[in-house]
Design a protein around this motif. Structure first.
Motif, mmCIF file in Angstrom:
data_model
loop_
_atom_site.group_PDB
_atom_site.id
_atom_site.type_symbol
_atom_site.label_atom_id
_atom_site.label_comp_id
_atom_site.label_asym_id
_atom_site.label_seq_id
_atom_site.Cartn_x
_atom_site.Cartn_y
_atom_site.Cartn_z
ATOM 1 N N VAL A 37 0.832 -1.202 0.000
ATOM 2 C CA VAL A 37 0.000 0.000 0.000
ATOM 3 C C VAL A 37 0.867 1.252 0.000
ATOM 4 N N ILE A 38 1.855 1.285 0.904
ATOM 5 C CA ILE A 38 2.729 2.473 0.973
ATOM 6 C C ILE A 38 3.532 2.617 -0.319
ATOM 7 N N GLY A 39 4.085 1.506 -0.826
ATOM 8 C CA GLY A 39 4.859 1.576 -2.064
ATOM 9 C C GLY A 39 4.025 2.046 -3.234
ATOM 10 N N SER A 40 2.783 1.547 -3.338
ATOM 11 C CA SER A 40 1.907 1.963 -4.429
ATOM 12 C C SER A 40 1.557 3.441 -4.334
ATOM 13 N N SER A 63 -4.931 10.822 2.030
ATOM 14 C CA SER A 63 -6.001 10.115 2.735
ATOM 15 C C SER A 63 -5.618 8.666 2.989
ATOM 16 N N ASP A 64 -4.999 8.029 2.003
ATOM 17 C CA ASP A 64 -4.590 6.634 2.184
ATOM 18 C C ASP A 64 -3.451 6.512 3.185
ATOM 19 N N ARG A 78 -6.841 2.993 10.012
ATOM 20 C CA ARG A 78 -7.930 2.632 9.124
ATOM 21 C C ARG A 78 -7.444 1.592 8.105
ATOM 22 N N THR A 79 -8.410 0.879 7.577
ATOM 23 C CA THR A 79 -8.099 -0.091 6.527
ATOM 24 C C THR A 79 -8.013 0.648 5.191
ATOM 25 N N VAL A 80 -6.924 0.463 4.495
ATOM 26 C CA VAL A 80 -6.648 1.211 3.271
ATOM 27 C C VAL A 80 -6.371 0.229 2.144
ATOM 28 N N SER A 81 -6.900 0.561 0.961
ATOM 29 C CA SER A 81 -6.653 -0.254 -0.239
ATOM 30 C C SER A 81 -5.980 0.621 -1.292
ATOM 31 N N SER A 82 -4.925 0.086 -1.904
ATOM 32 C CA SER A 82 -4.209 0.814 -2.950
ATOM 33 C C SER A 82 -3.372 -0.159 -3.752
ATOM 34 N N GLY A 83 -3.395 0.026 -5.069
ATOM 35 C CA GLY A 83 -2.573 -0.812 -5.938
ATOM 36 C C GLY A 83 -2.952 -2.274 -5.882
#
Length: 663
Positions: free
Chosen positions: A384-387, A405-406, A414-419
């Protein structure tokens, strides 16, 4: 007796031979005529001699008869011929015969002389003829030589005329080419003028379109429900896109004829009319919303006033801090470092390094676990952080807000979605420490790789870093500690070599990468340092995200850094590099914040500090020349230009979606 007769005959009538007949005597002069050797007169003389030597037929017969007479040798008496001749007659005949024989002999003698003279005359005439032929030949040769000279002269003259003709032809061709080039140049110039004129018209049209679209999007809350205004906005955008496409095609080809220019100008006029109608419609709706927005504007004005008061107090505080010497408040640095770093910078550096190391230890403790579920959490956090960090751009403020925000949501649990990945640190003690230090490392890596190669990307990255820093102070300390570890010049700190320290260890302490005992090249090292310096300079002047009031690391830190930098002795090449990178990015903001004070600082750099840089680095290095040119331009214009990619406060209000990019 015969001799006497012959002598008498020879002397009669003064050398004239007289015959017994009545024929005209022959005349011979004692001297040859002057013309006897002339070749044309000799045949005539011979003919005269032959005619005068003519003997009658009777005389010839008489001579033949007398030849029969014999003369006795003893008595010298002539024999009597058989013919019946009287003694007296024979004597007379004999005398006549002797006389005729003498005459004939004399004539033959004269003829022989004349023949010899004629032969001599002929030889002389032949010799003269040869001389005349030789003279003619010489004359011809001389004439031929003269003709050759004349021909050579004529040839040279002809060559000269031909050369002059070629020169004239070449000049005429050059003149024709010049005129053609001049005509082409005028055509190109007219084309450029039309292109420039149309470009100005299109630029004005673009500015108008931008202003109208900005106004349309700013007032989207009140105009989105009006189909007529939305239709006008769509038509305005379509018309402007058509104008831009036509102009780009003409600019790409470099051709702008009158018809196209007139068409674009007319289209710009139509576009302006549409924009005016759109603005009028928006203004009409805005007037209807004045009462509702008045209270909001008053509140915003009040907040801005508070912000101005706060900034004024901050400037007063900075000015007061500059008047005092804050270095005495901090503990002294080790003796070997006193010339390499200031007290305050060293104390702050130690705090940042301690914070970074503490989080690093906690992160290692968390990641050392062999729990499979924990490993999934680590992978999710990393993805997530890398994306998020890898996809940061300066395209629009809405993109940066989404990344913030992410990232902030992840740090807040919080639950975060990315990439394509999902992550959450909630319920995992120590996961926040790992997320903070991993995020800091990703930002630093992005600064080293992306910003070093594309300087304009520093501002989008800086906005994201500042947005996370404003929400999480620990992240700021860890990030700054890691930055100063990678680049000690951000302290600023010129790391000296200590006793017993190897070259490899010393290179690492200065920020060099060492792989298998091999130190990275100087160019690559300077490029990485440039990326880190530019990212830091972008952070201290970036606008705060909406809703954030306190800047965790503002422009005052930039002023402090540069004053500390100027109190240290420069190093070869690296000082010129980092000073140029910092001033090019943050110089505009420092000039806006400090004004005259920053101008004085630039003068001090030019007159006092830059000569030291030249002394240790030389005057021909690339970094030194770039810094010199930058300082010269700033001093001449008394301003610092905005850097490429600079983002202002309005950037936070920009949006991006499939149709429109802008506010």
């Amino acid at each position: 007796m015969s001799l006497d007769v012959c002598e008498q005959l020879r002397k009669t009538t003064k050398g004239k031979l007289v015959y017994h007949n009545d024929k005209k005597p022959l005349e011979f002069s004692n001297q040859l005529p002057s013309h006897v050797f002339d070749l044309p007169d000799i045949p005539g003389v011979l003919e005269v001699l032959e005619e005068n030597a003519y003997v009658d037929e009777d005389e010839c017969l008489l001579i033949n008869k007398l030849t029969a007479l014999t003369i006795d040798d003893s008595s010298t008496q002539l024999k009597q011929p058989d013919v019946d001749i009287l003694p007296e007659d024979s004597t007379i005949a004999l005398l006549d015969l002797r006389e005729k024989q003498l005459s004939q002999n004399l004539i033959q003698l004269q003829v022989g002389k004349y023949h010899d003279a004629t032969m001599e005359a002929h030889k002389e005439a032949k010799r003269k003829f040869k001389e005349r032929e030789e003279r003619i030949r010489r004359n011809r040769m001389e004439e031929r030589k003269k003709w050759n000279l004349i021909t050579e002269s004529e040839r040279e003259e002809a060559e000269k005329i031909r050369h002059e003709f070629k020169e004239q032809h070449h000049k005429r061709n050059n003149l024709l080419k010049t005129r053609m080039l001049e005509a082409e140049r005028r055509k190109v110039e007219q084309n450029k003028q039309r292109l420039k004129h149309v470009e100005g018209v299109v630029t004005k049209c673009a500015k108008l379109n931008e202003d109208v679209m900005r106004q349309f999007h700013n007032d989207s809350s009140i105009v989105s429900s009006n189909p007529a205004i939305v239709s006008m906005a769509t038509e305005c955008g379509r018309k402007f896109s058509a104008i831009v496409n036509i102009f780009k095609d003409s600019k790409t080809s470099g051709l702008m004829d009158k018809v196209t220019a007139a068409s674009i100008t007319d289209d710009c006029g139509v576009h302006q009319e549409i924009c005016d109608n759109l603005v009028s419609a928006i203004e009409k709706l805005r007037e209807e919303e004045i009462i509702r927005k008045r209270e909001l504007e008053e509140r915003i004005e009040k907040e801005q006033e508070e912000m101005r008061v706060k900034e004024k107090k901050e400037k007063e505080r900075i000015k007061a801090s500059l008047d005092e010497d804050p270095e005495n408040k901090f503990p002294s640095v080790p003796k070997e470092l006193q010339l390499s770093v200031s007290r305050s910078a060293y104390a702050h550096h130690q705090r940042m390094i301690k914070s970074y190391k503490d989080f690093d230890v906690k992160s290692k403790e968390f990641t050392s676990s062999k729990d499979k579920q924990l490993n999934k959490v680590l992978i999710g956090i990393s993805n997530v952080i890398g994306s998020c960090v890898a996809s940061i751009t300066s395209r629009s403020g809405s993109d940066v807000k989404n990344k913030l925000s992410d990232l902030n949501g992840l740090l807040q649990g919080r639950t975060v979605s990315s990439g394509g990945s999902t992550a959450s640190i909630k319920g995992y003690p120590g996961a926040s420490n790992h997320a903070v230090i991993f995020m800091a490392r990703k930002f630093v890596k992005q600064a080293e790789s992306q910003v070093s190669s594309n300087h304009s990307t520093a501002f989008g990255l800086a906005l994201t870093i500042l947005g996370v820093w404003a929400q999480n102070a620990d992240f700021g300390s860890v990030f700054l500690g890691l930055m100063q570890t990678k680049c000690p010049f951000l302290v600023p700190f010129y790391v000296p070599k200590t006793d017993g320290q190897s070259d490899e260890e010393y290179s690492r302490s200065r920020g060099y990468r060492v792989t298998n005992g091999v130190v990275e090249s100087q160019d690559h090292y300077l490029s990485r340092m440039s990326g880190l310096i530019r990212t830091y300079a972008a952070i201290i002047q970036s606008p705060l995200p909406p809703g954030v009031r306190n800047n965790p690391h503002g422009i005052a830190q930039g002023w402090m850094w540069i004053t500390r930098m100027l109190n240290l002795e420069p190093w070869p090449e690296i000082t010129a590099t980092i000073l140029f990178d910092f001033l090019e990015v943050a110089g505009h903001a420092l000039m806006a914040a400090y004004g005259r004070q920053f101008e004085k600082l630039l003068y001090a750099i030019c007159h006092d500090y830059f000569p030291k840089i030249e002394e240790v680095s030389g005057s021909r290095g690339g970094p030194v020349l770039r810094l010199k040119a930058f300082l010269k331009e700033c001093i001449q214009h008394k301003k610092v230009s905005k850097p490429d990619g600079h983002l202002s406060t309005e950037f936070w209000g920009t949006h991006h979606h499939a149709g429109i990019v802008g506010n």
